[in-house]
Design an enzyme around this catalytic site. Sequence first.
Site, short mmCIF file in Angstrom:
data_model
loop_
_atom_site.label_atom_id
_atom_site.label_comp_id
_atom_site.label_asym_id
_atom_site.label_seq_id
_atom_site.Cartn_x
_atom_site.Cartn_y
_atom_site.Cartn_z
CD GLU A 46 -2.74 -1.21 2.48
OE1 GLU A 46 -2.79 -0.20 3.22
OE2 GLU A 46 -3.33 -2.28 2.74
CG ASP A 57 -3.23 7.63 8.37
OD1 ASP A 57 -3.29 6.39 8.39
OD2 ASP A 57 -3.42 8.30 7.33
#
Length: 257
Positions: A46, A57
């Site tokens: 990824e 995140d």
Amino acid sequence: MNRINQLFGSDKKNLLSIYFCAGTPTLEGTANVIRTLEKHGVSMIEIGIPFSDPMADGIVIQNAATRALRNGMSLKRLFEQLHGIREDVKIPLVFMGYLNPIMQFGFENFCRQCVECGIDGVIIPDLPFRDYQEQYRPIAERYDIKVIMLITPETSEERIREIDAHTDGFIYMVSSAATTGAQQDFDVQKRAYFKKIDEMKLRNPRMVGFGISNKATFRAACDNARGGIIGSRFVTLLEEEKDPEKAILRLLEAIRE
């Protein structure tokens, strides 16, 4: 056949997917990180598209995105760096990024460039499923770009089944309703969530992400899905070592039985 479908159509188990942020540790090092990860047996990669407000995140990936942007990374530059990557890299490559930069680039242009570079799919954490269905799905399917959807312990069974019915690739099973970041182990509540999803007998294969960093968490992911996705831990190692070879070797040592 799309490389994601090829991977999950095989009988391979204990799949390892690695996330890193493009433009780190150096602006021009993206292709080298990809080739190094494939060389060491990673199943899928990824590639993070850096963004100034990565809401899903934790601090590790937030900081990596900030460094990448300061280094000069952009979506346009990332596509330029990935031209020719398919001359030798065979494993699935997936972009992970937020909707704003992709919309600025133009979604159809984005998909077209993905095809030219050999990108197989995209994960867009802030893309609402309804918007995907109504606006983005027809374009993505035209270019055979798999749009990977995330589910969490908070996602309703109805929505999970809807995602399963209308996507094709794999389902990203987020381990907890929190941001990314390493964990030492998955608690009883998280394991009950894994079991509940397994009992739903979904059509799509699943990968577990968020919190995987060691033997215990990677084993739990493999026991409850086709494998695990490791992001923050590898990003930390890459920042410490400044060398993808040393970083992936340290990570593999940490997760192997």
